[in-house]
Design a protein around this motif. Sequence first.
Motif, PDB file in Angstrom:
ATOM      1  N   THR A  41       0.708  -1.358  -0.097  1.00 23.70           N
ATOM      2  CA  THR A  41       0.173  -0.033   0.076  1.00 23.70           C
ATOM      3  C   THR A  41       0.806   1.250  -0.005  1.00 23.70           C
ATOM      4  O   THR A  41       2.083   1.306   0.235  1.00 23.70           O
ATOM      5  N   ALA A  42       0.197   2.558  -0.452  1.00 32.76           N
ATOM      6  CA  ALA A  42       1.046   3.554  -0.370  1.00 32.76           C
ATOM      7  C   ALA A  42       1.432   4.170   0.942  1.00 32.76           C
ATOM      8  O   ALA A  42       0.431   3.855   1.850  1.00 32.76           O
ATOM      9  N   THR A  43       2.546   4.723   1.008  1.00 32.99           N
ATOM     10  CA  THR A  43       2.825   5.379   2.275  1.00 32.99           C
ATOM     11  C   THR A  43       3.443   6.706   1.877  1.00 32.99           C
ATOM     12  O   THR A  43       3.436   7.140   0.911  1.00 32.99           O
ATOM     13  N   TRP A  44       3.672   7.384   2.870  1.00 34.22           N
ATOM     14  CA  TRP A  44       4.323   8.817   2.814  1.00 34.22           C
ATOM     15  C   TRP A  44       5.797   8.754   2.653  1.00 34.22           C
ATOM     16  O   TRP A  44       6.362   7.981   4.024  1.00 34.22           O
ATOM     17  N   ALA A  67       5.115  13.786   0.259  1.00 31.95           N
ATOM     18  CA  ALA A  67       5.379  13.203  -0.950  1.00 31.95           C
ATOM     19  C   ALA A  67       5.028  11.599  -0.750  1.00 31.95           C
ATOM     20  O   ALA A  67       5.358  10.976   0.004  1.00 31.95           O
ATOM     21  N   PRO A  68       3.826  11.105  -1.633  1.00 35.36           N
ATOM     22  CA  PRO A  68       3.311   9.689  -1.552  1.00 35.36           C
ATOM     23  C   PRO A  68       4.212   8.741  -1.984  1.00 35.36           C
ATOM     24  O   PRO A  68       4.891   9.285  -2.929  1.00 35.36           O
ATOM     25  N   GLN A  76      -8.672  11.546  -5.357  1.00 34.47           N
ATOM     26  CA  GLN A  76      -8.078  11.397  -4.244  1.00 34.47           C
ATOM     27  C   GLN A  76      -8.262  12.561  -3.081  1.00 34.47           C
ATOM     28  O   GLN A  76      -8.057  13.676  -3.375  1.00 34.47           O
ATOM     29  N   THR A  77      -8.491  12.299  -1.909  1.00 33.75           N
ATOM     30  CA  THR A  77      -8.529  13.192  -0.747  1.00 33.75           C
ATOM     31  C   THR A  77      -7.272  13.004   0.100  1.00 33.75           C
ATOM     32  O   THR A  77      -7.000  12.157   0.461  1.00 33.75           O
ATOM     33  N   ILE A  78      -6.577  14.029   0.427  1.00 30.02           N
ATOM     34  CA  ILE A  78      -5.697  14.364   1.480  1.00 30.02           C
ATOM     35  C   ILE A  78      -6.155  15.079   2.594  1.00 30.02           C
ATOM     36  O   ILE A  78      -6.566  16.259   2.526  1.00 30.02           O
ATOM     37  N   THR A  79      -6.064  14.465   3.720  1.00 30.17           N
ATOM     38  CA  THR A  79      -6.698  15.203   5.128  1.00 30.17           C
ATOM     39  C   THR A  79      -5.552  15.439   5.785  1.00 30.17           C
ATOM     40  O   THR A  79      -4.784  14.628   6.178  1.00 30.17           O
ATOM     41  N   ILE A  80      -5.345  16.701   6.363  1.00 33.71           N
ATOM     42  CA  ILE A  80      -4.568  17.108   7.360  1.00 33.71           C
ATOM     43  C   ILE A  80      -5.379  17.477   8.482  1.00 33.71           C
ATOM     44  O   ILE A  80      -6.457  18.390   8.635  1.00 33.71           O
ATOM     45  N   ASP A  99       3.588  26.365  -4.544  1.00 34.61           N
ATOM     46  CA  ASP A  99       3.983  25.828  -5.683  1.00 34.61           C
ATOM     47  C   ASP A  99       2.987  24.841  -6.089  1.00 34.61           C
ATOM     48  O   ASP A  99       2.684  24.591  -7.562  1.00 34.61           O
ATOM     49  N   ALA A 100       2.567  23.949  -5.420  1.00 37.73           N
ATOM     50  CA  ALA A 100       1.748  22.865  -5.776  1.00 37.73           C
ATOM     51  C   ALA A 100       0.139  23.150  -5.492  1.00 37.73           C
ATOM     52  O   ALA A 100      -0.649  22.118  -5.818  1.00 37.73           O
ATOM     53  N   ALA A 101      -0.464  24.235  -5.342  1.00 34.39           N
ATOM     54  CA  ALA A 101      -1.661  24.532  -4.889  1.00 34.39           C
ATOM     55  C   ALA A 101      -2.569  24.393  -6.124  1.00 34.39           C
ATOM     56  O   ALA A 101      -3.853  23.858  -5.944  1.00 34.39           O
ATOM     57  N   THR A 102      -2.140  24.779  -7.441  1.00 34.98           N
ATOM     58  CA  THR A 102      -2.996  24.475  -8.602  1.00 34.98           C
ATOM     59  C   THR A 102      -3.278  23.097  -8.909  1.00 34.98           C
ATOM     60  O   THR A 102      -4.049  22.940  -9.615  1.00 34.98           O
TER      61      THR A 102
END
Length: 113
Positions: A41-44, A67-68, A76-80, A99-102
Amino acid sequence: VVSITVTNPASARGAVTPTVSGTGNKLIAEQAMSTAVLGGTATWTKLLVAQSDTAVNNANTITFTLAPSQTLQAGQTITIAGLTGSLTTSAAQLPLKGDAATRFAVSGTTSTA
């Protein structure tokens, strides 16, 4: 920096977190590494957070570096979570900057890749 090459497991499984220690005339206590590996499975691979100001009542830009281990897919949703104690209301929509906001869509209090 050192590296090794291994063959991943034949089927998906939970990742493992390696440890490191030192022996000899200078003992270094065992400690878990920062990232799990060998999982299906994916991790960070990178999780960093920094703030611009620590003074009370000042504006404070909180910067997240994520960075996944696998490419994020559209939708996909990223939750902080856990950012409690500021004077900003938790119901407020916080615009993403940087830089990555868009690369993200913001809806209500949720930002989606």
